[in-house]
Design an enzyme around this catalytic site. Structure first.
Site, PDB file in Angstrom:
ATOM      1  N   ARG A 128     -46.043 -41.054 -29.160  1.00 34.25           N
ATOM      2  CA  ARG A 128     -45.850 -39.615 -28.920  1.00 34.25           C
ATOM      3  C   ARG A 128     -44.370 -39.310 -28.916  1.00 34.25           C
ATOM      4  O   ARG A 128     -43.758 -39.090 -27.888  1.00 34.25           O
ATOM      5  CB  ARG A 128     -46.464 -39.256 -27.604  1.00 34.25           C
ATOM      6  N   GLN A 133     -44.643 -36.804 -34.597  1.00 32.13           N
ATOM      7  CA  GLN A 133     -45.476 -35.624 -34.322  1.00 32.13           C
ATOM      8  C   GLN A 133     -46.281 -35.168 -35.548  1.00 32.13           C
ATOM      9  O   GLN A 133     -47.450 -34.815 -35.423  1.00 32.13           O
ATOM     10  CB  GLN A 133     -44.586 -34.481 -33.847  1.00 32.13           C
ATOM     11  N   ASP A 136     -49.585 -37.123 -35.933  1.00 33.10           N
ATOM     12  CA  ASP A 136     -50.425 -37.234 -34.745  1.00 33.10           C
ATOM     13  C   ASP A 136     -51.816 -36.603 -34.964  1.00 33.10           C
ATOM     14  O   ASP A 136     -52.068 -35.447 -34.644  1.00 33.10           O
ATOM     15  CB  ASP A 136     -49.690 -36.562 -33.576  1.00 33.10           C
ATOM     16  N   SER A 139     -53.854 -35.283 -31.865  1.00 34.11           N
ATOM     17  CA  SER A 139     -53.525 -33.911 -31.431  1.00 34.11           C
ATOM     18  C   SER A 139     -54.137 -32.873 -32.364  1.00 34.11           C
ATOM     19  O   SER A 139     -54.612 -31.829 -31.917  1.00 34.11           O
ATOM     20  CB  SER A 139     -52.008 -33.713 -31.366  1.00 34.11           C
ATOM     21  N   TYR A 235     -49.380 -39.275 -20.886  1.00 37.32           N
ATOM     22  CA  TYR A 235     -50.815 -39.287 -20.589  1.00 37.32           C
ATOM     23  C   TYR A 235     -51.037 -39.320 -19.079  1.00 37.32           C
ATOM     24  O   TYR A 235     -50.207 -39.853 -18.333  1.00 37.32           O
ATOM     25  CB  TYR A 235     -51.473 -40.544 -21.172  1.00 37.32           C
TER      26      TYR A 235
HETATM   27  N1  LIG Z   1     -45.689 -35.867 -29.701  1.00 35.70           N
HETATM   28  C1  LIG Z   1     -45.776 -35.479 -28.446  1.00 35.70           C
HETATM   29  O1  LIG Z   1     -44.785 -35.416 -27.737  1.00 35.70           O
HETATM   30  C2  LIG Z   1     -47.117 -35.148 -27.841  1.00 35.70           C
HETATM   31  C3  LIG Z   1     -48.252 -35.272 -28.636  1.00 35.70           C
HETATM   32  C4  LIG Z   1     -49.503 -34.969 -28.061  1.00 35.70           C
HETATM   33  C5  LIG Z   1     -49.581 -34.558 -26.741  1.00 35.70           C
HETATM   34  N2  LIG Z   1     -48.458 -34.431 -25.996  1.00 35.70           N
HETATM   35  C6  LIG Z   1     -48.545 -33.994 -24.600  1.00 35.70           C
HETATM   36  O2  LIG Z   1     -49.180 -34.998 -23.819  1.00 35.70           O
HETATM   37  C7  LIG Z   1     -49.921 -34.398 -22.752  1.00 35.70           C
HETATM   38  C8  LIG Z   1     -51.361 -34.929 -22.723  1.00 35.70           C
HETATM   39  O3  LIG Z   1     -52.055 -34.400 -23.827  1.00 35.70           O
HETATM   40  P1  LIG Z   1     -53.433 -35.003 -24.412  1.00 35.70           P
HETATM   41  O4  LIG Z   1     -54.142 -33.896 -25.064  1.00 35.70           O
HETATM   42  O5  LIG Z   1     -53.192 -36.205 -25.219  1.00 35.70           O
HETATM   43  O6  LIG Z   1     -54.177 -35.450 -23.101  1.00 35.70           O
HETATM   44  P2  LIG Z   1     -55.500 -36.296 -22.976  1.00 35.70           P
HETATM   45  O7  LIG Z   1     -56.451 -35.951 -24.066  1.00 35.70           O
HETATM   46  O8  LIG Z   1     -55.164 -37.724 -22.761  1.00 35.70           O
HETATM   47  O9  LIG Z   1     -56.058 -35.717 -21.587  1.00 35.70           O
HETATM   48  C9  LIG Z   1     -56.392 -34.369 -21.437  1.00 35.70           C
HETATM   49  C10 LIG Z   1     -55.864 -33.822 -20.160  1.00 35.70           C
HETATM   50  O10 LIG Z   1     -56.676 -34.257 -19.072  1.00 35.70           O
HETATM   51  C11 LIG Z   1     -55.862 -34.324 -17.929  1.00 35.70           C
HETATM   52  N3  LIG Z   1     -56.518 -35.081 -16.851  1.00 35.70           N
HETATM   53  C12 LIG Z   1     -56.794 -36.403 -16.776  1.00 35.70           C
HETATM   54  N4  LIG Z   1     -57.405 -36.684 -15.600  1.00 35.70           N
HETATM   55  C13 LIG Z   1     -57.523 -35.511 -14.918  1.00 35.70           C
HETATM   56  C14 LIG Z   1     -58.084 -35.158 -13.674  1.00 35.70           C
HETATM   57  N5  LIG Z   1     -58.619 -36.067 -12.854  1.00 35.70           N
HETATM   58  N6  LIG Z   1     -58.036 -33.855 -13.310  1.00 35.70           N
HETATM   59  C15 LIG Z   1     -57.486 -32.919 -14.121  1.00 35.70           C
HETATM   60  N7  LIG Z   1     -56.960 -33.191 -15.317  1.00 35.70           N
HETATM   61  C16 LIG Z   1     -56.968 -34.480 -15.720  1.00 35.70           C
HETATM   62  C17 LIG Z   1     -54.593 -34.962 -18.471  1.00 35.70           C
HETATM   63  O11 LIG Z   1     -53.503 -34.757 -17.603  1.00 35.70           O
HETATM   64  C18 LIG Z   1     -54.433 -34.242 -19.802  1.00 35.70           C
HETATM   65  O12 LIG Z   1     -53.623 -33.097 -19.693  1.00 35.70           O
HETATM   66  C19 LIG Z   1     -49.835 -32.897 -22.992  1.00 35.70           C
HETATM   67  O13 LIG Z   1     -48.809 -32.369 -22.181  1.00 35.70           O
HETATM   68  C20 LIG Z   1     -49.439 -32.771 -24.423  1.00 35.70           C
HETATM   69  O14 LIG Z   1     -48.753 -31.572 -24.714  1.00 35.70           O
HETATM   70  C21 LIG Z   1     -47.229 -34.719 -26.517  1.00 35.70           C
END
Ligand SMILES: NC(=O)c1ccc[n+]([C@@H]2O[C@H](COP(=O)([O-])OP(=O)(O)OC[C@H]3O[C@@H](n4cnc5c(N)ncnc54)[C@H](O)[C@@H]3O)[C@@H](O)[C@H]2O)c1
Length: 393
Positions: A128, A133, A136, A139, A235
């Site tokens: 990430r 990006q 990805d 995403s 994550y």
């Molecule tokens: N290239 C990058 O920098 C990049 C790429 C993708 C995502 N991200 C970021 O990473 C973060 C995670 O994204 P994702 O879609 O991969 O997450 P994910 O699919 O792994 O999880 C989904 C969401 O569930 C939440 N979660 C887990 N357990 C929980 C609980 N018990 N109660 C409430 N919520 C809970 C996590 O905090 C997460 O936000 C986001 O902020 C996203 O913007 C960054």
């Protein structure tokens, strides 16, 4: 080098790994593209369009595997646990496979894939970083799943989302709660807001609050704090059962106050936490809808049945898998762009050039020379660390 695109074989899968418009980017880099006839049909991409862009159509699936140096798929064996195994005899050493391989899935399956000798790159393992990006795919698919979850919920609810003031009276807006505000959750918020609902959202990572507010939704604050809620990759980390128990207790009122709950709370490599119990469902108004985007990983709702839609206490609980596949045109387009960015990073002067020093190559490489070589996956499987020479090219 030849890139091969077989038809997706998972039952009901409608996506395709590459779309015609992207082929010139690959041919410019010295790559040839072969496609199994009909591979893009269900996503809206016809054989003629692939040919017009320089792709070569092959009749038989086996021919594609025979011709290709690099096979690209959406659901490879691993994530395709229904029919994917049938592809294994087609693979050979010196061949590369790129796609969704479910690296934190079944141990036996990963060993079977490795044993074919094929070099595999798993798109789920993409780092990430800003540089990665554009590659990805996780995403991209999560964005579409979040959109589709909100649309499905709106279609299922016996009410409408927007507030209306009409000669026939005033209609109050639909209320939507999103639990888990990662990429999918954020898109679900944006879509529900566009449809006119009043949206609130909750996530265990404090960093999510600002994103929720910036989309015009309310952030649900719970008086509990997770220990090290976020790991270095952004994550969520797994919490203890006592934490989840408190979460459920505190979320009860928020769930009961909404017409729609979309859950998307997952922890990589772990079963999803149960955040909505059957008692919480029973407190919702009949006609309410839950869309559980974590269904494939066990579900965030205790009543979710993976792959099914059920009605319990008058509440419809949708546990459908793979929502991105229900919008195959754009899912394929986004996936194809992600894959092409990845392939162009991997291929130099028309040849695949694995560079251990490039974290994109290193972190996505899953199997090579008959072994599972990815350090994170080896740790997950409890396998010993590999000596440096077995990891290299
Ligand atoms: N290239 C990058 O920098 C990049 C790429 C993708 C995502 N991200 C970021 O990473 C973060 C995670 O994204 P994702 O879609 O991969 O997450 P994910 O699919 O792994 O999880 C989904 C969401 O569930 C939440 N979660 C887990 N357990 C929980 C609980 N018990 N109660 C409430 N919520 C809970 C996590 O905090 C997460 O936000 C986001 O902020 C996203 O913007 C960054």
């Amino acid at each position: 080098m030849i890139i091969g695109i077989p038809c997706e074989s998972y039952p009901g899968e409608r996506r395709v790994a590459l779309v015609p418009a992207i082929i010139p980017n690959l041919t410019k880099a010295g790559l040839e593209v072969v496609i199994e006839s009909g591979a893009g049909a269900q996503a809206g991409y016809l054989d003629d369009e692939y040919s017009a862009k320089g792709g070569r159509i092959l009749r038989e699936r086996a021919e594609v595997f025979r011709a290709a140096d690099i096979v690209v798929q959406v659901l490879c064996y691993g994530s395709n646990d229904r029919t994917g195994q049938a592809d294994l005899p087609h693979f050979r050493p010196n061949q590369t496979l790129v796609g969704f391989l479910r690296p934190f899935g079944a141990r036996e399956t990963l060993h079977e894939i490795a044993a074919c000798g094929v070099t595999t790159f798993s798109v789920e393992l993409m780092p990430r970083t800003t540089r990665a990006q554009s590659m990805d795919a996780l995403s991209s698919m999560a964005t579409l799943a979040g959109y589709k979850a909100a649309v499905l919920a709106a279609d299922t609810l016996p009410r409408i989302f927007p507030m209306l003031t009409t000669a026939a009276g005033t209609i109050t807006p639909g209320r939507v709660l999103i639990i888990g505000v990662g990429v999918a959750g954020l898109q679900a918020i944006a879509t529900a807001r566009r449809l006119g609902a009043v949206v609130s959202a909750y996530d265990v990572r404090p960093a999510a609050k600002e994103q929720v507010l910036s989309l015009g939704a309310r952030f649900v604050e719970l008086p509990i704090e997770a220990k090290d809620a976020q790991d270095a990759r952004g994550y969520a980390t797994a919490q203890g059962e006592e934490f989840y128990r408190k979460q459920r207790e505190l979320l009860g009122d928020a769930v009961a106050a909404n017409d729609i709950v979309i859950t998307a709370a997952v922890v990589p490599g772990k079963k999803s936490p149960v955040l909505v119990t059957k008692e919480m469902v029973a407190r919702m108004v009949p006609g309410s809808v839950i869309v559980d985007l974590a269904a494939e990983r066990g579900g965030n709702c205790e009543l979710t049945r993976g792959g099914e839609t059920i009605v319990d206490h008058g509440v419809t609980i949708i546990g459908q898998f793979n929502l991105a596949s229900t919008v195959p045109y754009h899912a394929s387009q986004m996936y194809a762009r992600n894959l092409t960015a990845f392939l162009l990073n991997l291929v130099k002067d028309g040849n695949l050039q694995f560079n251990e020093g490039d974290e994109i190559h290193r972190e996505t490489l899953l199997t090579r020379n008959g072994e599972i070589v990815n350090a994170r996956v080896r740790e997950y499987l409890g396998l010993p660390e590999l000596a440096a020479e077995s990891k290299g090219a």
